[in-house]
Design a protein around this motif. Structure first.
Motif, PDB file in Angstrom:
ATOM      1  N   THR A   1     -13.270  16.216   9.197  1.00  0.00           N
ATOM      2  CA  THR A   1     -12.237  15.622   8.394  1.00  0.00           C
ATOM      3  C   THR A   1     -12.647  16.046   6.967  1.00  0.00           C
ATOM      4  O   THR A   1     -11.845  15.783   5.943  1.00  0.00           O
TER       5      THR A   1
ATOM      6  N   GLN B   1     -17.282  11.692  12.873  1.00  0.00           N
ATOM      7  CA  GLN B   1     -16.568  10.510  13.057  1.00  0.00           C
ATOM      8  C   GLN B   1     -16.502   9.507  11.821  1.00  0.00           C
ATOM      9  O   GLN B   1     -17.323   9.625  11.051  1.00  0.00           O
ATOM     10  N   THR B   2     -15.347   8.967  11.953  1.00  0.00           N
ATOM     11  CA  THR B   2     -14.980   8.054  10.763  1.00  0.00           C
ATOM     12  C   THR B   2     -14.404   6.701  11.179  1.00  0.00           C
ATOM     13  O   THR B   2     -13.862   6.596  12.438  1.00  0.00           O
ATOM     14  N   ALA B   3     -14.573   5.974  10.028  1.00  0.00           N
ATOM     15  CA  ALA B   3     -13.875   4.620  10.318  1.00  0.00           C
ATOM     16  C   ALA B   3     -12.317   4.415  10.688  1.00  0.00           C
ATOM     17  O   ALA B   3     -11.725   3.821  11.280  1.00  0.00           O
ATOM     18  N   LYS B   4     -11.884   5.610  10.388  1.00  0.00           N
ATOM     19  CA  LYS B   4     -10.221   5.785  10.520  1.00  0.00           C
ATOM     20  C   LYS B   4      -9.853   6.351  11.802  1.00  0.00           C
ATOM     21  O   LYS B   4      -8.652   6.788  11.902  1.00  0.00           O
ATOM     22  N   ASP B   5     -10.844   6.698  12.611  1.00  0.00           N
ATOM     23  CA  ASP B   5     -10.474   7.328  13.741  1.00  0.00           C
ATOM     24  C   ASP B   5      -9.453   6.752  14.793  1.00  0.00           C
ATOM     25  O   ASP B   5      -9.845   5.469  14.922  1.00  0.00           O
ATOM     26  N   ASN B   6      -8.365   7.248  15.512  1.00  0.00           N
ATOM     27  CA  ASN B   6      -7.595   6.606  16.224  1.00  0.00           C
ATOM     28  C   ASN B   6      -8.230   6.691  17.643  1.00  0.00           C
ATOM     29  O   ASN B   6      -9.379   7.350  17.706  1.00  0.00           O
TER      30      ASN B   6
ATOM     31  N   LYS C   1     -11.080   9.160  19.344  1.00  0.00           N
ATOM     32  CA  LYS C   1     -12.578   8.342  19.740  1.00  0.00           C
ATOM     33  C   LYS C   1     -12.539   8.874  21.396  1.00  0.00           C
ATOM     34  O   LYS C   1     -13.731   9.012  21.791  1.00  0.00           O
TER      35      LYS C   1
END
Length: 409
Positions: free
Chosen positions: A51, A86-91, A95
């Motif tokens: 990202t 990996q990010t907190a916004k991943d759908n 995931k």
């Protein structure tokens, strides 16, 4: 109502426009992608991205949507995007690929982004590409990924099955380096070099230059302790340049940016380098000081060390360095003796090739030294050789010169 009707009319057209580029699979798994490729007898194109990666975003926004790219890729590939971070916004779709992404990263030693992996219809890896590209080059690379003769992993498999002739090893080592497979590149290069009777040929020294990346590599000792033999073949100063490149990376740069923000201990660094590498210590310290003080925007120290470096080692500076040093003097130094010195460096920078940017530096220095007529003539030459935004910038500078403006600090 009319707006709603218009929107409903446009939606199919927008969908068609989006379909012109590469079609990437969504809401699926790695196993599903492999099964689809096998069923349709197509190769798999996997875009491994993060990202935060700028070139990844460029490819997605500018290259993948192009019609000619889609026309080529959709006919021959099943394509899928795999997010490697990996990010907190991943759908949920992202995931669901977390485990596969980790396995892919480990199995194929992905260290740079974007990395594009290519798999045969039966699911086995055949090629990899690293870095972004314009559309035509991207298509060319993907075309090469369909050809066994130019597939990296296909060639690597030949090596693992026993092909070890020198011509093959040399070609494969360069290919591995190009594909960012550092571990295999180093192993293949060592094997190739072990079969060479004379390492001091032009071809072998150029090869060594590419594959000498640390002080532990075979070539480092040659460049350090047999510089005269190396320079006789490659040219004066080439051995020292390679040694300085490696020493800077291993011994110098780690000492510059300290976590506590404190300045480097130049005296201790020079003492340490002089003990290990006396032939290059002084030159490397001066070059590093120029880089460091320019980076931290300490103009006085940057200028002082540029002048000191050029006084002793200026004969070794290449055109790019000459231009950079001269431009720093233009921007940061108001001493006329310093300006006159920089004029000589700047003139040398375009002695062999009249590069507009280098000529512009020369014109600016002439102007700052009070030689307005000469400055106007050279800025016009730079402008006439330039194009696009570069040309416009020189036009603006030329107008400022004509008006007698002072446009530096």
């Amino acid at each position: 109502m009319k707006k709603l009707l218009l929107l409903s009319f446009l939606l199919p057209l927008l969908a068609v426009a989006q379909d012109k580029g590469i079609h990437f699979e969504h809401g699926t798994s790695w196993a599903d992608v492999q099964a689809k490729a096998k069923a349709e007898n197509k190769y798999i194109f996997m875009d491994c991205f993060t990202t935060w990666c700028g070139p990844c975003k460029f490819m997605s926004a500018n290259i993948f949507p192009q019609e000619k790219v889609g026309s080529f890729m959709n006919d021959k590939y099943i394509s899928v995007k795999v997010q490697m971070d990996q990010t907190a916004k991943d759908n949920e779709d992202v995931k669901n690929w977390y485990a596969s992404a980790k396995e892919i990263e480990k199995n194929y030693s992905i260290r740079a982004y974007p990395t594009f992996l290519v798999f045969a219809p039966d699911g086995h890896i055949v090629d990899r590409q690293v870095g972004g590209a314009e559309a035509d080059q991207f298509i060319e690379r993907c075309q090469a990924s369909l050809n066994p003769a130019t597939q990296y992993y296909t060639q690597l498999d030949k090596f693992k099955k026993g092909q070890k002739d020198t011509a093959f090893l040399r070609q494969l080592a360069y290919l591995a380096l190009d594909k960012y497979d550092q571990e295999n590149a180093a192993e293949i290069a060592r094997l190739y070099l072990s079969q060479q009777k004379d390492l001091y040929t032009p071809a072998n020294l150029q090869f060594l230059g590419k594959f000498t990346q640390s002080s532990k590599d075979v070539g480092f000792d040659m460049f350090l302790h047999h510089a005269d033999k190396v320079d006789k073949v490659l040219g004066a100063g080439k051995a020292a340049d390679k040694v300085m490149e490696i020493v800077a990376k291993e011994d110098v740069y780690p000492q510059l940016m300290k976590k506590d923000g404190s300045a480097p201990d130049w005296a201790a660094l020079e003492t340490s380098l002089t003990a290990k590498y006396p032939a290059i210590a002084e030159e490397l310290i001066l070059k590093t000081k120029v880089q460091y003080y320019s980076y931290v925007k300490d103009a006085n120290n940057a200028v002082t060390n540029i002048v000191a470096y050029m006084k002793k080692y200026g004969h070794k500076a290449d055109p790019q360095a000459l231009n950079e040093y001269a431009w720093t003097i233009f921007e940061k130094c108001n001493d006329m003796q310093c300006i006159e010195q920089a004029l000589e460096w700047s003139k040398r920078s375009f002695k062999d090739a009249e590069i507009p940017a280098f000529m512009d530096t020369y014109a600016n220095l002439l102007y700052k030294s009070g030689k307005k007529d000469d400055a106007l003539a050279w800025e016009e030459k730079a402008m006439n050789k330039a194009a696009g935004d570069e040309k416009k910038n020189y036009e603006t500078t030329l107008e400022k010169m004509k008006k007698g403006e002072k446009y530096w600090e």
